[in-house]
Design a protein around this motif. Sequence first.
Motif, short mmCIF file in Angstrom:
data_model
loop_
_atom_site.label_atom_id
_atom_site.label_comp_id
_atom_site.label_asym_id
_atom_site.label_seq_id
_atom_site.Cartn_x
_atom_site.Cartn_y
_atom_site.Cartn_z
N PRO A 191 0.82 -1.21 0.00
CA PRO A 191 0.00 0.00 0.00
C PRO A 191 0.86 1.27 0.00
O PRO A 191 0.53 2.23 -0.69
CB PRO A 191 -0.82 -0.15 1.28
N ARG A 192 1.95 1.24 0.72
CA ARG A 192 2.81 2.42 0.81
C ARG A 192 3.44 2.74 -0.55
O ARG A 192 3.40 3.88 -1.01
CB ARG A 192 3.91 2.16 1.87
N THR A 193 4.03 1.74 -1.20
CA THR A 193 4.70 2.04 -2.48
C THR A 193 3.69 2.39 -3.57
O THR A 193 3.96 3.22 -4.43
CB THR A 193 5.61 0.87 -2.94
N VAL A 194 2.50 1.76 -3.49
CA VAL A 194 1.47 2.10 -4.48
C VAL A 194 0.98 3.53 -4.27
O VAL A 194 0.83 4.31 -5.22
CB VAL A 194 0.31 1.08 -4.43
N ALA A 195 0.78 3.91 -3.00
CA ALA A 195 0.35 5.28 -2.71
C ALA A 195 1.41 6.27 -3.20
O ALA A 195 1.09 7.30 -3.82
CB ALA A 195 0.10 5.46 -1.22
N ASP A 196 2.68 5.93 -2.95
CA ASP A 196 3.76 6.83 -3.39
C ASP A 196 3.78 6.93 -4.92
O ASP A 196 3.96 8.01 -5.48
CB ASP A 196 5.12 6.32 -2.89
N ALA A 197 3.61 5.79 -5.59
CA ALA A 197 3.67 5.79 -7.05
C ALA A 197 2.54 6.62 -7.64
O ALA A 197 2.73 7.38 -8.59
CB ALA A 197 3.62 4.35 -7.58
N ILE A 198 1.34 6.46 -7.09
CA ILE A 198 0.20 7.23 -7.58
C ILE A 198 0.44 8.72 -7.35
O ILE A 198 0.23 9.56 -8.23
CB ILE A 198 -1.10 6.75 -6.89
N ASP A 199 0.93 9.03 -6.17
CA ASP A 199 1.17 10.44 -5.85
C ASP A 199 2.21 11.03 -6.79
O ASP A 199 2.05 12.14 -7.32
CB ASP A 199 1.64 10.54 -4.39
N THR A 200 3.30 10.29 -7.02
CA THR A 200 4.36 10.77 -7.91
C THR A 200 3.82 11.00 -9.31
O THR A 200 4.08 12.02 -9.95
CB THR A 200 5.51 9.74 -7.96
N PHE A 201 3.04 10.02 -9.78
CA PHE A 201 2.47 10.11 -11.13
C PHE A 201 1.65 11.38 -11.29
O PHE A 201 1.77 12.10 -12.28
CB PHE A 201 1.58 8.88 -11.37
N VAL A 202 0.85 11.67 -10.29
CA VAL A 202 -0.03 12.84 -10.39
C VAL A 202 0.75 14.12 -10.15
O VAL A 202 0.59 15.11 -10.86
CB VAL A 202 -1.21 12.70 -9.41
N ARG A 203 1.62 14.09 -9.13
CA ARG A 203 2.36 15.31 -8.78
C ARG A 203 3.27 15.78 -9.91
O ARG A 203 3.47 16.97 -10.11
CB ARG A 203 3.17 15.07 -7.50
#
Lengths: 399, 449
Positions: B374-386
């Motif tokens: 969950p942590r790496t997926v949340a980070d990946a989604i955030d990075t993608f959008v940011r």
Amino acid sequence: MTSLHLAVALDGAGWHPAAWRAPDARPAELFTAGYWADLVTEAERGLLDFVTIEDELALQTASLHLPDQRTDQVRGRLDAVLLAARLAPLTSRIGLVPTANVTHTEPFHISTGIATLDHASHGRAGWRPQIASRAADAAHFGRRATPQLTSEDVQDSTLIAARLLELFGEASDVVETVRRLWDSWEDDAEIRDAATGRFIDRDKLHHIDFEGDRFRVRGPSITPRSPQGQPVVTSLAHAVTPYEFAARSVDVVYITPHTHDEVVTVTAQVQEAQRTVGRTGAPLKVFADLVVLLDDEPGAAAGRTARLDELAGTPLTSDARIYTGSAAGLADLLLDWRDAGLDGFRLRPGALPHDLRGITRRLVPELQRRGAFRTAYTATTLRGHLGLSRPASRYAVPR
Amino acid sequence: MKQIHLAAQLPGIHNTTVWSDPRSESQIDVESFIKLARTAERGKFDFFFLAEGLRLREHKGRVHDLDVVGRPEGLTVLSALAGVTTRLGLAATVNATFNEPYEVARRLATLDHLSEGRAAWNVVTSFDAFTGENFRRGGFLAEADRYTRAAEFLATARELWDSWGAGDVLADRAAGEFIRPAAGEFTHQGQHFDISGRFSTPRGPQGHPVVIQAGESEEGREFAAAEADVIFSKYDDLDQARAFYRDVKRRLAAYGRAPGDLLIIPSATYVLGDTEEEAAERAAAITRAQVGPRTALTFVEAVWGHDLSGYDPDGPLPDIEPAPDNLVLKGHSTFRKDRAATARRWRGIADERKLSIRELVIEVTGRQTFVGTPRTVADAIDTFVRTDGADGFVLVPHLTPGLDDFVDSVVPLLQEKGVFRADYTGTTLRDHLGLAPRTGAPRTEKEAS
């Protein structure tokens, strides 16, 4: 004594053109879900078989055959199929019968919409196919012209039927297409057979290959067969042509007799129509439509009607018999007419919610006292309420 | 901090839904839809999205039987969902080819009323005679005309929505005026539609429902820049996604629109695990379930245009030349175009990496977008959008209805980061998406003219 069937026709603020101006009307809420949810849950509390929801692909008009420019009556509607679906999860037993047009709407869309309503309501869907009788409606689509009724036509339902004969023929084709699409998935087509990797048994999905004079449709549906298999199809009819359409295509027909004698005459015509078209399977259920304004105090209903007439500027008229009076008096009338050969009634409340409550809280208990109406739902589906069995898919072969 | 938009899609009819998993529930029972919608609303998602089907896929002339098949009519099921949710946006795909503007506009306005302002429409087109066989009109539209019809269809729908002003329903008991005069009057004359009369449904709470569009072509991008509120892109590779994002947002200015007026929301899949390794193993198992031996063969048949039923899915690609004009799998848009080029590309990948038929199909069709804890997926989604790869994602679970794991474990992490709402702040879908009410051509303009 056989129990009669009771349905209520919901439309706007009720069937009196000035009903929206009644003191307990909610005219500003006609386009909200909450208004309709209150009505349909009230109808379910009264154990009614079903509600119908009126619709058309045009703005309402006071004239049968032409648009008008009036601003003093309810104008504007929501799509009836979607409205019925919105009400489905808020109710559990009552049948939901929206109107959907057959002249301008694609049969494929109707079939998936009504089947979806049946899935969403766990087997309580019906449909009232309706032709577009006003030529002006065709201009909303710009694809075809439809017959224009004349001012002479509209004086006589037989002349109307004659003018619209072609549209009734097309309507039969549309209903046939929709019914075939409902059957195009056999009940047990979904197999989820992990061993062979097959989700469905494609031998149980069928091209319907409807080919008529006017259109063809290949199929199958995209929507699996619904809980009732065939949702209940109903139609309103005033002359031999629509009686024959009903005999050919629907399960329940609404007729508009004004007297006991007319009930006898019209039900005989409906029987004759069934013979003419060679109807097989369950006979048509025949319901009479009545506009009702109910109050128990003597003269109250007539007084209320007169006040609404005054607001409307003209006395209430209708294709159907108008009953004003007490629930007990209405019960007398219904039982008398039932004995002349009817299966049930579709009551059109003059004003909402007042006359709907009159039906559910006065008429229904009165009929129950007389042993003429259910005291609890005994089925969960609309077909069940009406005593109709669930048909097998026409494409299913005994295996 | 740039906020993420999230939507949920009920797994549709594709092979990506792992129906063989015993946890996969019905794709047709309304309870599945209710469950997913409630999960998405619990997760504060922007909207719930449904794809559309108008013809069942056929393989060698018979209904394709390997994938999940069967679905309800979108707007009807969304209306039911409007009754069991209060905030979640409700988006349906409705085809602009086998429908007419009057009906679609009134059905969408109806959903907007019934949901108190949560309706959205994904405008798609079709042209093929195969789908047309289910409709009175048949396959009447040339491929070249489908965008012009769609554009005019949408413009016409907007005219119909604008034919009622916000205050046209007066319901004035005392004065006896229910509506304003001329409410709903419209006239539209164009290449595809020549219609006039009175529109029957008053203006919905959002004015215009949210308009969604998909399509990566030049004309699709331009159409979206001019007209859409949301675009579903297919890019889940960050570099490609950022190029697409820049390109589309750049086009908005020409239409007098700001970058925030059009949100780019690709669809995405996800697989979660307690560790990276566990997630990767799960992802591989899911992919193998999605691409079974017969599905792999079917896809290669679809590209090659030959019956390959004699070939071993675990063996090499067939030696034979593709016959790309031969349509073995009908109704599957992925395998419709450029099949000769696809065949060359697939053969190149298979030869280079020594892949079997099934391994190849897994490689080219089976990738998961986000795999991890969950942590790496949340980070990946955030990075993608940011980093402007997207404004958010439409999440497509591999089980029906699915999504609980995501809502329970990833959403709280996004909320913790402050990049996803902790609660709804508005009531309409336009509120959630940060879009201004669409006023279109207001009545006052019409009255003045």
